[in-house]
Design an enzyme around this catalytic site. Sequence first.
Site, PDB file in Angstrom:
ATOM      1  N   ALA A  90       3.505   5.522   4.841  1.00  0.00           N
ATOM      2  CA  ALA A  90       3.981   6.567   3.947  1.00  0.00           C
ATOM      3  C   ALA A  90       3.616   6.151   2.523  1.00  0.00           C
ATOM      4  CB  ALA A  90       5.486   6.699   4.090  1.00  0.00           C
ATOM      5  N   GLY A 102       4.171   4.319   8.505  1.00  0.00           N
ATOM      6  CA  GLY A 102       3.995   5.694   8.964  1.00  0.00           C
ATOM      7  C   GLY A 102       2.636   5.918   9.636  1.00  0.00           C
ATOM      8  N   GLU A 161       3.129   4.816  13.108  1.00  0.00           N
ATOM      9  CA  GLU A 161       4.012   5.809  13.744  1.00  0.00           C
ATOM     10  C   GLU A 161       3.248   7.100  14.060  1.00  0.00           C
ATOM     11  OE1 GLU A 161       6.693   5.153  10.398  1.00  0.00           O
ATOM     12  OE2 GLU A 161       8.307   4.902  11.837  1.00  0.00           O
ATOM     13  N   GLU A 174       7.769  -2.133   6.973  1.00  0.00           N
ATOM     14  CA  GLU A 174       8.746  -1.528   6.051  1.00  0.00           C
ATOM     15  C   GLU A 174       9.781  -2.537   5.571  1.00  0.00           C
ATOM     16  OE1 GLU A 174       7.635  -0.169   8.852  1.00  0.00           O
ATOM     17  OE2 GLU A 174       7.288   1.987   8.573  1.00  0.00           O
TER      18      GLU A 174
HETATM   19  N1  CAA Z   1       1.338   3.923  -0.306  1.00  0.00           N
HETATM   20  C1  CAA Z   1       0.725   4.158  -1.476  1.00  0.00           C
HETATM   21  N2  CAA Z   1      -0.436   3.554  -1.847  1.00  0.00           N
HETATM   22  C2  CAA Z   1      -0.957   2.659  -0.985  1.00  0.00           C
HETATM   23  C3  CAA Z   1      -0.358   2.362   0.248  1.00  0.00           C
HETATM   24  C4  CAA Z   1       0.842   3.032   0.602  1.00  0.00           C
HETATM   25  N3  CAA Z   1       1.478   2.872   1.777  1.00  0.00           N
HETATM   26  N4  CAA Z   1      -1.107   1.407   0.883  1.00  0.00           N
HETATM   27  C5  CAA Z   1      -2.151   1.151   0.066  1.00  0.00           C
HETATM   28  N5  CAA Z   1      -2.052   1.899  -1.059  1.00  0.00           N
HETATM   29  C6  CAA Z   1      -2.973   1.913  -2.200  1.00  0.00           C
HETATM   30  C7  CAA Z   1      -2.816   0.663  -3.043  1.00  0.00           C
HETATM   31  O1  CAA Z   1      -1.717   0.784  -3.927  1.00  0.00           O
HETATM   32  C8  CAA Z   1      -4.152   0.608  -3.742  1.00  0.00           C
HETATM   33  O2  CAA Z   1      -4.140   1.546  -4.785  1.00  0.00           O
HETATM   34  P1  CAA Z   1      -4.659   1.109  -6.280  1.00  0.00           P
HETATM   35  O3  CAA Z   1      -6.128   0.832  -6.066  1.00  0.00           O
HETATM   36  O4  CAA Z   1      -4.396   2.332  -7.092  1.00  0.00           O
HETATM   37  O5  CAA Z   1      -3.894  -0.098  -6.645  1.00  0.00           O
HETATM   38  C9  CAA Z   1      -5.115   1.140  -2.685  1.00  0.00           C
HETATM   39  O6  CAA Z   1      -4.314   1.860  -1.729  1.00  0.00           O
HETATM   40  C10 CAA Z   1      -5.831   0.023  -1.922  1.00  0.00           C
HETATM   41  O7  CAA Z   1      -4.833  -0.857  -1.413  1.00  0.00           O
HETATM   42  P2  CAA Z   1      -4.859  -2.441  -1.696  1.00  0.00           P
HETATM   43  O8  CAA Z   1      -5.519  -2.746  -2.996  1.00  0.00           O
HETATM   44  O9  CAA Z   1      -3.447  -2.940  -1.521  1.00  0.00           O
HETATM   45  O10 CAA Z   1      -5.802  -2.923  -0.502  1.00  0.00           O
HETATM   46  P3  CAA Z   1      -5.780  -4.328   0.261  1.00  0.00           P
HETATM   47  O11 CAA Z   1      -6.983  -4.319   1.140  1.00  0.00           O
HETATM   48  O12 CAA Z   1      -5.592  -5.453  -0.711  1.00  0.00           O
HETATM   49  O13 CAA Z   1      -4.446  -4.290   1.182  1.00  0.00           O
HETATM   50  C11 CAA Z   1      -2.896  -3.294   2.734  1.00  0.00           C
HETATM   51  C12 CAA Z   1      -4.348  -3.361   2.222  1.00  0.00           C
HETATM   52  C13 CAA Z   1      -2.515  -4.613   3.411  1.00  0.00           C
HETATM   53  C14 CAA Z   1      -2.831  -2.161   3.736  1.00  0.00           C
HETATM   54  C15 CAA Z   1      -1.929  -3.040   1.542  1.00  0.00           C
HETATM   55  O14 CAA Z   1      -2.423  -1.938   0.791  1.00  0.00           O
HETATM   56  C16 CAA Z   1      -0.523  -2.732   1.937  1.00  0.00           C
HETATM   57  O15 CAA Z   1       0.225  -3.636   2.272  1.00  0.00           O
HETATM   58  N6  CAA Z   1      -0.120  -1.432   1.917  1.00  0.00           N
HETATM   59  C17 CAA Z   1       1.214  -1.015   2.190  1.00  0.00           C
HETATM   60  C18 CAA Z   1       1.532  -1.056   3.678  1.00  0.00           C
HETATM   61  C19 CAA Z   1       2.967  -0.637   3.919  1.00  0.00           C
HETATM   62  O16 CAA Z   1       3.903  -1.270   3.455  1.00  0.00           O
HETATM   63  N7  CAA Z   1       3.174   0.448   4.678  1.00  0.00           N
HETATM   64  C20 CAA Z   1       4.489   0.972   4.976  1.00  0.00           C
HETATM   65  C21 CAA Z   1       4.842   2.059   4.012  1.00  0.00           C
HETATM   66  S1  CAA Z   1       6.525   2.606   4.170  1.00  0.00           S
HETATM   67  C22 CAA Z   1       6.522   3.626   5.498  1.00  0.00           C
HETATM   68  O17 CAA Z   1       5.510   3.906   6.091  1.00  0.00           O
HETATM   69  C23 CAA Z   1       7.888   4.176   5.868  1.00  0.00           C
HETATM   70  C24 CAA Z   1       7.917   4.979   7.128  1.00  0.00           C
HETATM   71  O18 CAA Z   1       7.939   4.479   8.214  1.00  0.00           O
HETATM   72  C25 CAA Z   1       8.002   6.384   7.040  1.00  0.00           C
END
Ligand code: CAA
Length: 259
Positions: A66, A110, A113, A133
């Site tokens: 998400a 998400g 999921e 999460e």
């Molecule tokens: N939401 C918003 N933006 C996101 C995102 C997310 N879930 N995941 C990645 N991005 C964005 C980053 O912020 C980044 O944007 P900027 O260039 O503007 O900074 C861009 O995508 C590229 O990401 P990274 O620079 O972080 O890329 P990376 O290769 O270094 O890392 C990753 C990749 C490990 C996937 C890392 O991006 C990450 O950990 N993302 C979040 C994963 C996460 O926590 N997901 C769960 C979300 S909560 C949820 O989903 C709740 C639910 O169940 C409903």
Amino acid sequence: MTYQTLIVETPSEGVTLIRLNRPEALNALNSQLLDELGQALDAAALDETVRCLVLTGSDRAFAAGADIKEMSDKSYADMMKLDFFTGAARKLEQFRKPVIAAVSGYALGGGCELAMMCDFIIASETAKFGQPEINLGVSPGIGGTQRLTRFVGKAKAMDMILTARMMDAAEAERAGLVSRVVPVDKLLETVLEAAGKIAGHSPLAVMMNKELVEAAYETTLTTGVALERRLFHSLFAFEDQKEGMAAFVEKRKPDFRGR
Ligand code: CAA
């Protein structure tokens, strides 16, 4: 119909390919993407020529969860009023035609999921599944605690959800989360071939088979087997059953019309 966050194509007869397209955010699921996904699902549900859907992302990410940036400032009341995720999730959960997830790269939160809401997942060797999460101080919110536990068992689900560790494609296949793992450059070809096979079957039989496998998660064995027997018998009411069996006897390809 054109979308800002999705690319929708018809790669072959009966098959619709929906590609999540927010590369700048690793396909993070924001409200616009979820709204558009809901619209694309509604359109595919109503279109009789669509017999199988494929949901995919990019090589780098199916979806990284998400959209954290969109959610970060929301209050409990905001989340409750918006009923975040419910609309598109319900549409996918209740979608009657088969949906295959083609997963490469990150399928996190998400994203994992969303893939698990599809009927089955075919992954590339680079796929990484996770429910991270807990790192954000929250829990999964689109069924992760429930579906992951049913699909891979309590030990792995607890491990992944509580430590936020990712599962690679090989482990996901061993654990039963994905049906097959293929090289990244063969992913779409493999998934579209599977989708093409499904699209060539009787759409009525496909719908009933999907419903029956889903029932295995919701009912007792006795009730599920009884439902299967009843639906199996009912399939003999359709022209497609006559056509399928006649084609076998006459050693020809069946022509299923969905009647
Ligand atoms: N939401 C918003 N933006 C996101 C995102 C997310 N879930 N995941 C990645 N991005 C964005 C980053 O912020 C980044 O944007 P900027 O260039 O503007 O900074 C861009 O995508 C590229 O990401 P990274 O620079 O972080 O890329 P990376 O290769 O270094 O890392 C990753 C990749 C490990 C996937 C890392 O991006 C990450 O950990 N993302 C979040 C994963 C996460 O926590 N997901 C769960 C979300 S909560 C949820 O989903 C709740 C639910 O169940 C409903």
